[in-house]
Design a protein around this motif. Structure first.
Motif, mmCIF file in Angstrom:
data_model
loop_
_atom_site.group_PDB
_atom_site.id
_atom_site.type_symbol
_atom_site.label_atom_id
_atom_site.label_comp_id
_atom_site.label_asym_id
_atom_site.label_seq_id
_atom_site.Cartn_x
_atom_site.Cartn_y
_atom_site.Cartn_z
ATOM 1 N N UNK A 143 0.839 -1.205 0.000
ATOM 2 C CA UNK A 143 0.000 0.000 0.000
ATOM 3 C C UNK A 143 0.872 1.252 0.000
ATOM 4 N N UNK A 144 1.924 1.253 0.829
ATOM 5 C CA UNK A 144 2.811 2.405 0.872
ATOM 6 C C UNK A 144 3.543 2.624 -0.436
ATOM 7 N N UNK A 145 4.036 1.528 -1.037
ATOM 8 C CA UNK A 145 4.766 1.644 -2.294
ATOM 9 C C UNK A 145 3.872 2.184 -3.403
ATOM 10 N N UNK A 146 2.643 1.691 -3.461
ATOM 11 C CA UNK A 146 1.706 2.175 -4.483
ATOM 12 C C UNK A 146 1.380 3.651 -4.239
ATOM 13 N N UNK A 147 1.177 4.019 -2.964
ATOM 14 C CA UNK A 147 0.862 5.412 -2.641
ATOM 15 C C UNK A 147 1.984 6.359 -2.997
ATOM 16 N N UNK A 148 3.228 5.946 -2.732
ATOM 17 C CA UNK A 148 4.377 6.791 -3.075
ATOM 18 C C UNK A 148 4.574 6.854 -4.578
ATOM 19 N N UNK A 149 4.415 5.694 -5.253
ATOM 20 C CA UNK A 149 4.615 5.653 -6.708
ATOM 21 C C UNK A 149 3.589 6.498 -7.446
ATOM 22 N N UNK A 150 2.376 6.585 -6.902
ATOM 23 C CA UNK A 150 1.317 7.364 -7.558
ATOM 24 C C UNK A 150 1.272 8.812 -7.087
#
Length: 550
Positions: free
Chosen positions: A88-95
């Motif tokens: 969830x964190x990786x997707x949030x940072x990537x987006x």
């Protein structure tokens, strides 16, 4: 007595019908487990959910695989939660939703739903997997009809649905226990080393999720001894099973050895003889409570009676399957029955077995009726199963309604409507839905006294600190606050969710009740928000306007 025979080949049309029914059951199971899964958020109604999630987040923050807590031991669940948090964190940072990992963690402490909802969805998926494995095990024990009926019963079981929506270990450990029973049945049929090793692996993984899963080892051990008594040379394979179980546990949770002082400390903290509202009464009293309470509610009278009949019929009609399945189940039943405490969630691993037993009894009864009447009686099992599901679905709906209308969210609504801005509020549950309001919120935390809730969240309080501050108390509540720090809890208003637990059990918890009595002495009781069976869930909430200190 009959032995299991290989299933007859079915025409393609029947096969597609069975697959279609299974898919329908799984879709129903998924729908019921996803519906209302965001209950309470951003407030955290379950007291253990934040502890699980805080531990998972700390592993990521510390770049460590050591959970630092082994009470359940919960290792596999914690690793899964850490993986979900990372994704969830990786997707949030990537987006671009969060600038970096620190910003992500700050956002989660401000709105836990960012992480809690995906984590609950993971547990819900595990609940659907339990339904699928129940179908597979039921089919192997009693045929396709038994498997489908058992899966249908579990799909609509209210207790299983409830705990498929909460971040806990009970649903995940059920998966490994079911897989172990399937391997035990394979050992009974073939005696292959591969099946012994798989059974051992699933026992180890189950123990790494929740300690009581060790009891399921009784099933492969029993079937191994049964085969040895009949002249099979299975002793080396049985030893390989035991070695694989130990290896599986330590590979899945290596810090059981590497951090054994923490393990010993956590196990000591879990072994509590009493708990407000959950103290047991001995083996027979506990089993009576389980059967007459959560089991009866979730299966209904007829469903529970069928499950009992199925347990009786299995050793009479399929002795091999009974030896492969029932010893582990019986060991688990005895284990939860002799505990000093009793919790309905401890029944979760037994629900698939009860569903299979009920399905087995129903199909056996239908076959008996056909033999006696000399008629085909088409559709007997589906009609009977649907009728039996009516009280189960009704119980599931009642629980869903009660969870959607929780006393804690009603208390927050009352606070927003009646408590003046600038007031201080002591609140016992994790009322994060009030954190951004115009009040000063206090939260009881054991030896720390009542802390500033907003400051604690802004500082991203760690699980280790919360665990140290609670000092072995079964609950994080006003009753666990050090008496010398009680004056710091004297807010203008107090929203108490454990008040009546200690009041009604003050003989066993006199010191804890003293805190509540001291705080509420001379205060005005402004509101009582009570649960209503099948309508409103949660504890009874007492809202006091606290009298000024003398």
């Amino acid at each position: 007595m009959t032995e299991p025979s290989p299933p007859a080949r079915k025409p393609n049309g029947d096969s597609w019908t069975q697959r279609g029914l299974l898919l329908l059951i799984l879709l129903v199971a998924a729908g019921l487990r996803v519906r209302g899964i965001g209950f309470g958020l951003p407030a955290l109604n379950d007291p253990d959910e934040p502890l699980f999630m805080m531990t998972a987040i700390e592993m990521l923050r510390n770049h460590s695989l050591n959970p630092g807590w082994f009470g359940h031991p919960g290792t596999i669940t914690l690793y899964c939660l850490a993986a979900v948090s990372f994704a969830v964190g990786a997707i949030g940072i990537a987006t671009g939703h969060y600038a970096d990992s620190d910003a992500f963690v700050r956002a989660v402490y401000a709105d836990p739903g960012i992480l809690f909802l995906p984590a609950r969805l993971l547990i819900a998926a595990c609940g659907v997997l339990c339904v699928y494995l129940t179908w597979r095990l039921g089919r192997r024990i009693g045929g396709v009809r038994t498997g489908l009926i058992a899966a249908g019963f579990l799909a609509v079981n209210s207790l299983h649905i409830d705990y498929s929506q909460v971040i806990r270990t009970d649903i995940q450990v059920s998966i490994f226990m079911l897989l172990c029973l399937m391997s035990s049945l394979a050992v009974a049929e073939n005696g292959r080393l591969r099946d012994y090793l798989l059974a051992g692996l699933f026992v180890g993984l189950g123990c790494a999720t929740k300690w009581p899963a060790a009891t399921i080892a009784a099933s492969p051990i029993a079937i191994g001894l049964w085969r040895i008594a009949r002249g099979n040379r299975d002793a080396p394979r049985l030893l390989a099973f035991a070695a694989t179980a130990v290896a599986g546990l330590l590979l899945a949770s290596p810090y059981l050895l590497l951090d054994y002082p923490t393990v010993i400390r956590n196990l000591g903290g879990e072994a509590r003889p009493i708990h407000p509202g959950a103290t047991g009464g001995g083996l027979l009293a506990n089993l009576g409570w389980y059967l007459g309470g959560p089991m009866l509610e979730s299966f209904g009278v007829a469903g529970l009676a069928l499950a009992g009949l199925g347990i009786v019929l299995l050793p009479l009609r399929n002795r091999v399957a009974a030896v492969a399945i029932l010893p582990g189940v019986a060991a688990f039943v005895v284990l939860i029955g002799i505990q000093a405490l009793r919790w309905e969630r401890w029944l979760i691993p037994l629900l698939p077995i009860a569903a299979i037993a009920a399905g087995y009894a129903l199909t056996c009864s239908a076959d008996w009726l056909r033999a006696r009447s000399g008629r085909q009686l088409r559709g007997l099992e589906p009609v009977a199963a649907l009728l039996l599901m009516v009280p189960m679905v009704s119980a599931a709906q009642a629980r869903a309604d009660a969870r959607a209308d929780d006393t804690r969210q009603r208390a927050s609504a009352w606070a927003r409507a009646h408590i003046p801005a600038g007031s201080s509020i002591l609140v016992e549950h994790a009322a994060i839905d009030l954190i951004h309001g115009p009040w000063h919120l206090l939260f009881p935390l054991g030896t720390a006294g009542c802390i500033d809730a907003r400051a604690a969240l802004a500082g991203r309080i760690r699980y280790a600190e919360a665990e140290t501050r609670r000092a072995g108390s079964p609950l994080v509540d006003l009753g666990s606050v050090t008496l010398s720090r009680l004056p710091g809890c004297r807010a203008r208003f107090a929203i108490l969710s454990h008040y009546d637990r200690y009041r009604d059990d003050r003989a066993q918890f006199p010191a804890e009740w003293r805190r509540y009595a001291e705080l509420s002495r001379g205060s005005a009781l402004r509101q009582v928000i009570a649960p209503v069976a099948g309508v409103r869930g949660g504890p009874t909430i007492y809202i006091f306007e606290i009298a000024p200190a003398p």
